[in-house]
Design a protein around this motif. Structure first.
Motif, PDB file in Angstrom:
ATOM      1  N   ARG A 147      -2.921   6.844   9.277  1.00 12.91           N
ATOM      2  CA  ARG A 147      -3.156   6.102  10.683  1.00 12.91           C
ATOM      3  C   ARG A 147      -1.307   5.357  10.699  1.00 12.91           C
ATOM      4  O   ARG A 147      -1.299   5.484  11.849  1.00 12.91           O
ATOM      5  N   VAL A 202       0.407  -1.303   0.327  1.00 13.83           N
ATOM      6  CA  VAL A 202       0.322   0.088  -0.222  1.00 13.83           C
ATOM      7  C   VAL A 202       0.872   1.189   0.301  1.00 13.83           C
ATOM      8  O   VAL A 202       0.427   1.870  -0.697  1.00 13.83           O
ATOM      9  N   SER A 258      -5.390   7.680   4.195  1.00 13.20           N
ATOM     10  CA  SER A 258      -5.541   7.148   5.315  1.00 13.20           C
ATOM     11  C   SER A 258      -5.097   6.734   5.969  1.00 13.20           C
ATOM     12  O   SER A 258      -4.290   6.395   6.910  1.00 13.20           O
ATOM     13  N   GLU A 278      -9.061  14.308   5.165  1.00 10.97           N
ATOM     14  CA  GLU A 278     -10.805  15.185   4.434  1.00 10.97           C
ATOM     15  C   GLU A 278     -11.564  15.879   4.994  1.00 10.97           C
ATOM     16  O   GLU A 278     -12.403  15.808   5.372  1.00 10.97           O
ATOM     17  N   GLY A 320      -5.344  10.340  -5.463  1.00  9.94           N
ATOM     18  CA  GLY A 320      -6.684   9.466  -6.146  1.00  9.94           C
ATOM     19  C   GLY A 320      -7.126   8.295  -4.644  1.00  9.94           C
ATOM     20  O   GLY A 320      -6.853   8.283  -4.123  1.00  9.94           O
ATOM     21  N   SER A 321      -8.364   7.960  -5.505  1.00  8.07           N
ATOM     22  CA  SER A 321      -8.802   7.467  -3.695  1.00  8.07           C
ATOM     23  C   SER A 321      -8.320   6.302  -3.886  1.00  8.07           C
ATOM     24  O   SER A 321      -7.559   4.961  -5.442  1.00  8.07           O
ATOM     25  N   GLY A 322      -7.527   5.217  -2.975  1.00 10.37           N
ATOM     26  CA  GLY A 322      -7.075   4.480  -2.263  1.00 10.37           C
ATOM     27  C   GLY A 322      -5.359   4.415  -2.888  1.00 10.37           C
ATOM     28  O   GLY A 322      -4.623   3.653  -3.359  1.00 10.37           O
ATOM     29  N   SER A 323      -5.009   5.515  -2.939  1.00 11.00           N
ATOM     30  CA  SER A 323      -3.911   5.735  -3.322  1.00 11.00           C
ATOM     31  C   SER A 323      -2.535   6.215  -1.797  1.00 11.00           C
ATOM     32  O   SER A 323      -1.895   5.179  -2.018  1.00 11.00           O
ATOM     33  N   GLY A 324      -3.786   5.627  -0.785  1.00 14.92           N
ATOM     34  CA  GLY A 324      -2.428   5.809   0.061  1.00 14.92           C
ATOM     35  C   GLY A 324      -2.571   6.639   1.637  1.00 14.92           C
ATOM     36  O   GLY A 324      -2.116   6.859   2.329  1.00 14.92           O
TER      37      GLY A 324
HETATM   38  N1  LIG Z   1      -6.966  -2.550   7.171  1.00 12.39           N
HETATM   39  C1  LIG Z   1      -6.714  -2.814   5.860  1.00 12.39           C
HETATM   40  N2  LIG Z   1      -7.085  -4.061   5.266  1.00 12.39           N
HETATM   41  C2  LIG Z   1      -6.635  -4.357   4.088  1.00 12.39           C
HETATM   42  N3  LIG Z   1      -6.190  -3.881   2.875  1.00 12.39           N
HETATM   43  C3  LIG Z   1      -6.583  -2.113   3.511  1.00 12.39           C
HETATM   44  C4  LIG Z   1      -6.668  -1.509   4.823  1.00 12.39           C
HETATM   45  N4  LIG Z   1      -7.015  -0.109   4.806  1.00 12.39           N
HETATM   46  C5  LIG Z   1      -6.579   0.354   3.769  1.00 12.39           C
HETATM   47  N5  LIG Z   1      -6.290  -0.590   2.799  1.00 12.39           N
HETATM   48  C6  LIG Z   1      -6.343  -0.796   1.206  1.00 12.39           C
HETATM   49  O1  LIG Z   1      -5.023   0.033   1.113  1.00 12.39           O
HETATM   50  C7  LIG Z   1      -5.240   0.754   0.165  1.00 12.39           C
HETATM   51  C8  LIG Z   1      -4.789   2.374   0.568  1.00 12.39           C
HETATM   52  O2  LIG Z   1      -6.131   2.982   1.164  1.00 12.39           O
HETATM   53  P1  LIG Z   1      -6.221   4.077   2.446  1.00 12.39           P
HETATM   54  O3  LIG Z   1      -7.429   4.507   2.450  1.00 12.39           O
HETATM   55  O4  LIG Z   1      -5.407   4.772   2.160  1.00 12.39           O
HETATM   56  O5  LIG Z   1      -6.376   5.205   0.654  1.00 12.39           O
HETATM   57  P2  LIG Z   1      -6.899   6.299   0.489  1.00 12.39           P
HETATM   58  O6  LIG Z   1      -6.034   6.907   0.114  1.00 12.39           O
HETATM   59  O7  LIG Z   1      -7.127   7.517   1.749  1.00 12.39           O
HETATM   60  O8  LIG Z   1      -8.290   6.498  -0.420  1.00 12.39           O
HETATM   61  P3  LIG Z   1      -9.368   7.700  -0.243  1.00 12.39           P
HETATM   62  O9  LIG Z   1      -9.664   9.050  -0.684  1.00 12.39           O
HETATM   63  O10 LIG Z   1     -10.820   6.508  -0.900  1.00 12.39           O
HETATM   64  O11 LIG Z   1      -9.727   7.622   1.655  1.00 12.39           O
HETATM   65  C9  LIG Z   1      -6.663   0.767  -0.221  1.00 12.39           C
HETATM   66  O12 LIG Z   1      -6.165  -0.516  -1.677  1.00 12.39           O
HETATM   67  C10 LIG Z   1      -7.770  -0.245   0.261  1.00 12.39           C
HETATM   68  O13 LIG Z   1      -8.425  -1.261  -0.215  1.00 12.39           O
END
Ligand SMILES: Nc1ncnc2c1ncn2[C@@H]1O[C@H](COP(=O)(O)OP(=O)(O)OP(=O)(O)O)[C@@H](O)[C@H]1O
Ligand SMILES: [Mg+2]
Length: 276
Positions: free
Chosen positions: A39, A10, A35, A157, A29-33
């Motif tokens: 964490r 990730v 959050s 966000e 973008g969404s899912g780029s990592g």
């Molecule tokens: N606890 C978890 N277990 C498994 N996969 C996870 C977990 N948390 C996040 N992921 C995966 O890690 C990737 C990044 O997730 P993350 O939530 O960091 O994205 P994001 O950039 O915050 O997206 P968004 O803009 O949609 O909030 C995603 O493919 C997600 O499915």
């Protein structure tokens, strides 16, 4: 650092330095990592490889007690505000003070009033979260994040789901926090107006990789670069430019529709579809 969930990498060789007092915006973008990055920074996840240093300590070396000490210097604004619905706004803001300090109730009461005044909610102190609008909930969440006078504020966000005016007001609050209180702010967002309003520096995250850490002015120049100059840019820069401008066509989307679908259909890139 590197972070995996099962087989999925990730965050990949993620390296980011944040300076005291600055506002760093992490976008992608969404899912780029994004959050996941937050964490890790607040110690609710640990990296598979690498280190996270804050206030001269490596978070990965700390035990629960050490981690709690560090967390007292953090203020965290979750996406939903994450307020306790059965408690009034004032009680929500007082909670961290009751949990982490031994201040007298009268002093806590004063602290709560100051924080609510800062976010413009003093008159709503006795309301329950269910009686607040989305923007007010965000502000209440911010007042609670400020309760312990944090040195670092993390926002996930902060303006998502808010109308443009309320969103701009939250941006102004974020700016005020760093200007008047000198806090370091780390803001995750994909709202570009907000990012450009608040950032000192910006980091673009793409599929768990940091593409560029640069000043806001650098990002503004890239966004405003005319299309005929854009061809001289690197692929990463073109990708960032498309993201900043919110355009439907470009390297950011082409790879999604090409590789992503082929992989989904055929299990590998070998059967790649080319759309003419
Ligand atoms: N606890 C978890 N277990 C498994 N996969 C996870 C977990 N948390 C996040 N992921 C995966 O890690 C990737 C990044 O997730 P993350 O939530 O960091 O994205 P994001 O950039 O915050 O997206 P968004 O803009 O949609 O909030 C995603 O493919 C997600 O499915
Ligand atoms: Mg997220």
């Amino acid at each position: 650092m590197t972070k995996r969930f099962g087989d999925q990498v990730v965050l990949h060789d993620f390296d980011l330095e944040i300076y005291p007092g600055e506002t760093m915006v992490i976008m992608g973008g969404s899912g780029s990592g994004k959050s996941t990055t937050l964490r890790l920074m607040i110690g609710s996840l640990i990296p598979d490889e690498g280190e996270i240093w804050i206030f001269g300590q490596n978070l990965c070396d700390l035990d629960e007690g050490g981690m709690n000490e560090v967390r007292k210097k953090f203020g965290i604004l979750f996406q939903s505000g994450a307020l306790f619905n059965s408690m009034t706004v004032a009680e929500n803001v007082a909670l961290p003070l009751m949990e982490h300090t031994d201040l007298d109730p009268e002093i806590i009461d004063i602290q709560v009033k100051i924080k609510l005044e800062l976010v413009g909610l003093r008159e709503h102190a006795e309301k329950l979260p269910g009686m607040l609008s989305g923007g007010m909930k965000k502000r209440a969440g911010l007042a609670r994040a400020l309760a312990l006078d944090p040195r670092v504020l993390f926002y996930d966000e902060p303006s998502a789901g808010l109308d443009p005016v309320t969103s701009a007001q939250i941006d102004q609050l974020i700016i005020a926090m760093s200007k008047h209180l000198g806090v370091t702010s780390i803001v995750v967002t994909h709202e570009m107006d907000s990012a450009f309003a608040i950032a000192d520096r910006m980091a673009m995250l793409d599929k768990g990789r940091i593409l560029k850490v640069e000043t806001r002015a650098w990002y503004e120049r890239l966004r405003d670069l005319p299309r005929d100059h854009a061809e001289t840019l690197t692929t990463d820069e073109q990708l960032i430019r498309q993201f900043l401008r919110g355009e439907a066509e470009g390297p950011f989307t082409n790879r999604e529709s090409g590789q992503g679908l082929a992989t989904a259909l055929f299990g590998s890139d070998s059967g790649r579809i080319r759309v003419q």
